[in-house]
Design a protein around this motif. Sequence first.
Motif, mmCIF file in Angstrom:
data_model
loop_
_atom_site.group_PDB
_atom_site.id
_atom_site.type_symbol
_atom_site.label_atom_id
_atom_site.label_comp_id
_atom_site.label_asym_id
_atom_site.label_seq_id
_atom_site.Cartn_x
_atom_site.Cartn_y
_atom_site.Cartn_z
ATOM 1 N N UNK A 1 1.536 -0.936 -0.020
ATOM 2 C CA UNK A 1 -0.214 -0.127 -0.008
ATOM 3 C C UNK A 1 0.942 1.633 -0.319
ATOM 4 N N UNK A 2 2.029 1.036 0.530
ATOM 5 C CA UNK A 2 3.149 2.101 0.710
ATOM 6 C C UNK A 2 3.680 2.760 -0.432
ATOM 7 N N UNK A 3 4.086 1.651 -1.432
ATOM 8 C CA UNK A 3 5.636 1.470 -2.013
ATOM 9 C C UNK A 3 5.426 0.824 -3.670
ATOM 10 N N UNK A 4 3.873 -0.615 -3.763
ATOM 11 C CA UNK A 4 4.063 -0.871 -4.672
ATOM 12 C C UNK A 4 2.657 -0.165 -5.681
ATOM 13 N N UNK A 5 1.740 -0.283 -4.909
ATOM 14 C CA UNK A 5 -0.198 0.445 -5.265
ATOM 15 C C UNK A 5 0.408 1.717 -6.260
#
Length: 481
Positions: A389-393
Amino acid sequence: MPLFCLIPGLGLLRLKKTAQGLFLLFSFLAYLFILVMRFDLVLFSFRSMLTALTMLIITPDTLREIFSPEILEFWIGSCCLVAVPMLLFFISLRSCKKTVSEKNKPTREESSLGKISLQAFMRQSIALYASAIIFVLYSVAFLAPFIAPFSPYDQQDFLVTAYQPPMTRLQALILQQPKHLVIPIQKGSDKATELSNSFISDYQKLTSRNEPHALKFVNSYNVQCETVTYVQGIRTKTIPIAELAAGKDATAKLAVTRTFILGTDQYGRDILSRVIYGSRISLSIGFLVVLISVTLGTIIGVSSGYFGGWIDAILMRIVDVLIAFPALFLILIIIAAFGNSIYLIVITLSFTGWMGVARIVRSQVLSLKEQEFILAAKSLGLSNMRIIFRHLAPNTLTPVIIAATLRIGSIILTEAGLSFLGLGVQPPTASWGNIINEGRDSLLNHWWISTFPGIAILTTVVCFNLIGDGVRDALDPRMRG
């Protein structure tokens, strides 16, 4: 700051922002005009809303008995009439302040990726015009109860009103009888009864558009002593003046003139009102379906690409099966088995349109999870959910936004096609598709019934596709120029 900076869309706007400022000004004035013209309905809406909230606290059972979902459209429209002008005002004020600060401080700071993409999109003239049209269409959808000249369900005096061409003007006698069925006022002097009667009174004023008297459309009429002789088609009838709203008052109006701007259908219903109300169904279904399908596709795509292994294998085989299965055939099976309500249509279209987004997101995640910043996050011991949720999305939003904007148009076309076939939204609820279906048998002689909703569909789909192209070019560094 000068006073003219407070006017939406004006005030130190640079030359390249003139068109945007004029659109803000026009939108602001249009909302204010509707608010002034329909101030009585807006007042009744807010008063009924406060009454309903009070009843929800004091007597929720009584509210449940007299509440009708029809009043919700007036509440939503009233909130939009008040909130959107305020939003436009603050957007314009912020633009003015930004322009002043840029003149006083010419040094440019480094912009974020979002600001750079927004600036690139603002340079796409065609996409901006398309966005303005979509804003107008959604405004019309939300404000339908306040701008529609008639109720979309009125089937009145079709001997006179049926199959009338655009810009037809007809006379209507103002009757003494109420426009709608009058809900009896409850007896009692306690607080709950007073609130109930207030809510019922406001509800009736809203549903009748604050026009309490029924109308009888006529081709012509003639006053003779105590009676009125009127003609409806090939019929000639008389009615006592006492049954009219004017009664024995010689100075009061006996009749009014109504204009059907886009004509009427075979039941005498106003096409403009039905197209306006149909926009709520078509645009809402398009937005909700894309929101659900994009969210579901993003979750499945991220999970499949990040975890890999058997999770990736199972999810991708499900995607392969659903893509191979004809989507329209699956939709028809579900509708035939469970019915064709609006909610089922939204769910069906949502769960048959997420596979493409899932594949796009999965391919993005497969390339991102091997990047250094993801490997660094794993080495720091961050949890999988935090990494996702912090880096990929956030880094997969670019293709998702492009896919969403391009898909809204196809969803609107699919819903219109289902309604045209009689498998979508059912009459008398208006949607663009079933309005076209109602006019297909008389397309040559009464072209306006199907033409205007068809133009609405064409305009909406083309504008969403143009917005999608503009978003794609703005988010692609190679296209920014």
